[in-house]
Design an enzyme around this catalytic site. Sequence first.
Site, PDB file in Angstrom:
ATOM      1  N   VAL A  12       0.829  -1.210   0.000  1.00  0.00           N
ATOM      2  CA  VAL A  12       0.000   0.000   0.000  1.00  0.00           C
ATOM      3  C   VAL A  12       0.861   1.257   0.000  1.00  0.00           C
ATOM      4  O   VAL A  12       0.370   2.352   0.205  1.00  0.00           O
ATOM      5  CB  VAL A  12      -0.990   0.037   1.188  1.00  0.00           C
ATOM      6  N   LEU A  14       3.676   3.964   1.346  1.00  0.00           N
ATOM      7  CA  LEU A  14       3.955   4.514   2.685  1.00  0.00           C
ATOM      8  C   LEU A  14       2.708   5.194   3.233  1.00  0.00           C
ATOM      9  O   LEU A  14       2.614   6.414   3.326  1.00  0.00           O
ATOM     10  CB  LEU A  14       5.134   5.489   2.619  1.00  0.00           C
ATOM     11  N   HIS A  15       1.734   4.366   3.578  1.00  0.00           N
ATOM     12  CA  HIS A  15       0.489   4.832   4.160  1.00  0.00           C
ATOM     13  C   HIS A  15       0.265   4.115   5.477  1.00  0.00           C
ATOM     14  O   HIS A  15       0.658   2.963   5.630  1.00  0.00           O
ATOM     15  CB  HIS A  15      -0.684   4.555   3.211  1.00  0.00           C
ATOM     16  N   ALA A  16      -0.319   4.813   6.426  1.00  0.00           N
ATOM     17  CA  ALA A  16      -0.690   4.265   7.733  1.00  0.00           C
ATOM     18  C   ALA A  16       0.443   3.474   8.398  1.00  0.00           C
ATOM     19  O   ALA A  16       1.456   4.043   8.758  1.00  0.00           O
ATOM     20  CB  ALA A  16      -1.969   3.445   7.617  1.00  0.00           C
TER      21      ALA A  16
END
Length: 89
Positions: A12, A14-16
């Site tokens: 995904v 560099l998210h969450a």
Amino acid sequence: MPERTVTVASSVGLHARPASLFSQAAAKVGVPVTLTSAAGKSVNAASILGVLSLGIGHGETVTLASDADDSDAALDELVKVLETDLDKE
């Protein structure tokens, strides 16, 4: 200034969670590191909000850089983090 270019492996980007794990690792290396997106925007790699603001997706190329003395080992460590799919850990 030492720098490394790396492709983000997390599915995904560099998210969450991956962004959080990366920024925590950047804070722990002990030298200031800049994360630059392919679009040319740079942020403090230890800032979760900064990292999230870049909107870096899976497979995108980013550049890590630091002008601190002896930052090569720190940059190499952060490259390993970005080359790992942090969503599977």
